[in-house]
Motif scaffolding. Structure first.
Motif, PDB file in Angstrom:
ATOM      1  N   ARG A 260       0.831  -1.205   0.000  1.00  0.00           N
ATOM      2  CA  ARG A 260       0.000   0.000   0.000  1.00  0.00           C
ATOM      3  C   ARG A 260       0.867   1.257   0.000  1.00  0.00           C
ATOM      4  O   ARG A 260       0.572   2.223  -0.713  1.00  0.00           O
ATOM      5  CB  ARG A 260      -0.919  -0.001   1.212  1.00  0.00           C
TER       6      ARG A 260
ATOM      7  N   SER B 219       2.286   1.841  -3.385  1.00  0.00           N
ATOM      8  CA  SER B 219       1.268   2.429  -4.249  1.00  0.00           C
ATOM      9  C   SER B 219       1.108   3.916  -3.970  1.00  0.00           C
ATOM     10  O   SER B 219       1.001   4.730  -4.903  1.00  0.00           O
ATOM     11  CB  SER B 219      -0.061   1.705  -4.042  1.00  0.00           C
ATOM     12  N   ALA B 220       1.104   4.282  -2.691  1.00  0.00           N
ATOM     13  CA  ALA B 220       0.892   5.684  -2.314  1.00  0.00           C
ATOM     14  C   ALA B 220       2.013   6.586  -2.806  1.00  0.00           C
ATOM     15  O   ALA B 220       1.790   7.764  -3.098  1.00  0.00           O
ATOM     16  CB  ALA B 220       0.762   5.787  -0.791  1.00  0.00           C
ATOM     17  N   THR B 221       3.222   6.040  -2.921  1.00  0.00           N
ATOM     18  CA  THR B 221       4.368   6.837  -3.392  1.00  0.00           C
ATOM     19  C   THR B 221       4.560   6.728  -4.903  1.00  0.00           C
ATOM     20  O   THR B 221       5.572   7.206  -5.437  1.00  0.00           O
ATOM     21  CB  THR B 221       5.649   6.395  -2.674  1.00  0.00           C
ATOM     22  N   ASN B 222       3.612   6.083  -5.581  1.00  0.00           N
ATOM     23  CA  ASN B 222       3.626   5.972  -7.043  1.00  0.00           C
ATOM     24  C   ASN B 222       4.887   5.271  -7.566  1.00  0.00           C
ATOM     25  O   ASN B 222       5.441   5.641  -8.600  1.00  0.00           O
ATOM     26  CB  ASN B 222       3.496   7.358  -7.698  1.00  0.00           C
TER      27      ASN B 222
ATOM     28  N   TYR C 297       6.083  -1.944  -8.631  1.00  0.00           N
ATOM     29  CA  TYR C 297       6.141  -3.285  -8.047  1.00  0.00           C
ATOM     30  C   TYR C 297       6.996  -4.146  -8.975  1.00  0.00           C
ATOM     31  O   TYR C 297       6.799  -4.153 -10.193  1.00  0.00           O
ATOM     32  CB  TYR C 297       4.729  -3.854  -7.928  1.00  0.00           C
TER      33      TYR C 297
ATOM     34  N   LYS D  26       3.151  -0.569 -12.265  1.00  0.00           N
ATOM     35  CA  LYS D  26       2.912   0.446 -11.243  1.00  0.00           C
ATOM     36  C   LYS D  26       2.187  -0.208 -10.061  1.00  0.00           C
ATOM     37  O   LYS D  26       1.176  -0.886 -10.239  1.00  0.00           O
ATOM     38  CB  LYS D  26       2.070   1.601 -11.812  1.00  0.00           C
TER      39      LYS D  26
ATOM     40  N   CYS E 181       0.348   1.112  -7.833  1.00  0.00           N
ATOM     41  CA  CYS E 181      -1.026   1.599  -7.673  1.00  0.00           C
ATOM     42  C   CYS E 181      -1.998   0.844  -8.576  1.00  0.00           C
ATOM     43  O   CYS E 181      -3.155   0.598  -8.198  1.00  0.00           O
ATOM     44  CB  CYS E 181      -1.087   3.102  -7.944  1.00  0.00           C
TER      45      CYS E 181
ATOM     46  N   VAL F 130      -2.605  -2.519  -6.863  1.00  0.00           N
ATOM     47  CA  VAL F 130      -3.455  -2.364  -5.685  1.00  0.00           C
ATOM     48  C   VAL F 130      -4.906  -2.103  -6.095  1.00  0.00           C
ATOM     49  O   VAL F 130      -5.840  -2.715  -5.554  1.00  0.00           O
ATOM     50  CB  VAL F 130      -2.925  -1.226  -4.789  1.00  0.00           C
ATOM     51  N   GLU F 131      -5.105  -1.218  -7.069  1.00  0.00           N
ATOM     52  CA  GLU F 131      -6.468  -0.888  -7.485  1.00  0.00           C
ATOM     53  C   GLU F 131      -7.170  -2.053  -8.174  1.00  0.00           C
ATOM     54  O   GLU F 131      -8.401  -2.098  -8.233  1.00  0.00           O
ATOM     55  CB  GLU F 131      -6.450   0.346  -8.391  1.00  0.00           C
TER      56      GLU F 131
ATOM     57  N   CYS G 156      -3.685   4.342 -13.144  1.00  0.00           N
ATOM     58  CA  CYS G 156      -3.982   4.536 -11.728  1.00  0.00           C
ATOM     59  C   CYS G 156      -5.036   5.638 -11.596  1.00  0.00           C
ATOM     60  O   CYS G 156      -4.819   6.760 -12.060  1.00  0.00           O
ATOM     61  CB  CYS G 156      -2.714   4.926 -10.968  1.00  0.00           C
TER      62      CYS G 156
ATOM     63  N   GLY H 244      -6.535   6.483  -8.589  1.00  0.00           N
ATOM     64  CA  GLY H 244      -6.576   7.052  -7.243  1.00  0.00           C
ATOM     65  C   GLY H 244      -7.613   6.445  -6.331  1.00  0.00           C
ATOM     66  O   GLY H 244      -7.952   7.037  -5.299  1.00  0.00           O
TER      67      GLY H 244
END
Length: 227
Positions: A76, A79-82, A85, A106, A108, A111-112, A142, A144
């Motif tokens: 997570r 993902s928050a720091t863009n 992976y 990416k 994010c 995660v999304e 992404c 958001g």
């Protein structure tokens, strides 16, 4: 005789190449490791294994570990720091040899998608793995979206085996047979020249015209007298 021999050789080669591409089969094991902290020197931890039981049919068995609470927090935060992976795929072939491939997406996007991803395994004509790429199943950007951490428990991975496709095969045999027929026709004198008079003799007509033009230009008095 020579052309017929070439035809036989080319047909035999094409048949052999086609058979080797169609008849191969085997299995590979892929060990998956991932890095949940992005850096120039990533530290990879075990994610799971993929066993492709049949390269011809693409039948695969996927076994992956559920993510720990600590791993979910790291993912997570990634993902928050863009950040990206990173996935390391190490292939063990039937002969015991190993080869590794690195793929990134990416964080994010992963995660999304709630950890729904796609693993594409590309094979060459002999069935050897030449690439493994990772993609996200349900999103290409992404957006958001906020994903609860309890949605990041385990990867749901689809595996696709991509075979090398044969390009169009030239009809060499037919072309060589055509050349053979044309050669035999020329030897018998059956080939007729259907070109026009100018097309046949232009190389003789043009020099005569040029000579006449030059003569007229260098002797204008004679040309005037003739008029």
């Amino acid at each position: 005789m020579c052309l017929k021999f070439v035809v036989i050789v080319l047909i035999s080669f094409s048949t052999t190449a086609f058979s080797s591409n169609v008849e191969y089969d085997g299995w590979v094991n892929i060990n998956l490791q991932h890095s949940l902290t992005f850096s120039d020197k990533p530290v990879f931890t075990d994610r799971g294994n993929v066993t492709i039981q049949s390269l011809r049919t693409g039948t695969a068995v996927v076994q992956q570990k559920p993510l720990t609470q600590s791993d979910r927090v790291k993912l997570r935060d990634l993902s928050a720091t863009n950040e990206f992976y990173q996935l390391k795929s190490t292939v063990t072939l039937a002969d015991g040899s190993e080869i590794s491939f690195l793929s990134t997406v990416k964080a994010c996007m992963l995660v999304e998608s709630e950890l729904n991803d796609i693993l594409s395994v590309s094979l060459d004509y002999s069935g050897r793995v030449i690439a493994i790429t990772l993609a996200v199943a349900s999103t290409s950007t992404c957006e958001g979206a906020v994903v609860p951490i309890d949605k990041l428990k385990e990867f749901s991975t689809s595996v696709f085996v991509r075979h090398t496709e044969n390009g169009p095969t030239p009809d060499t045999a037919t072309y060589i047979q055509k050349l053979e027929r044309e050669r035999e026709a020329k030897e018998r004198g059956d080939v007729k020249d259907n070109r026009s008079f100018l097309a046949k003799y232009w190389m003789y007509i043009i020099p005569v015209i040029i000579l006449m033009v030059i003569t007229s230009a260098t002797n204008p008095e004679g040309a005037g007298a003739a008029r």
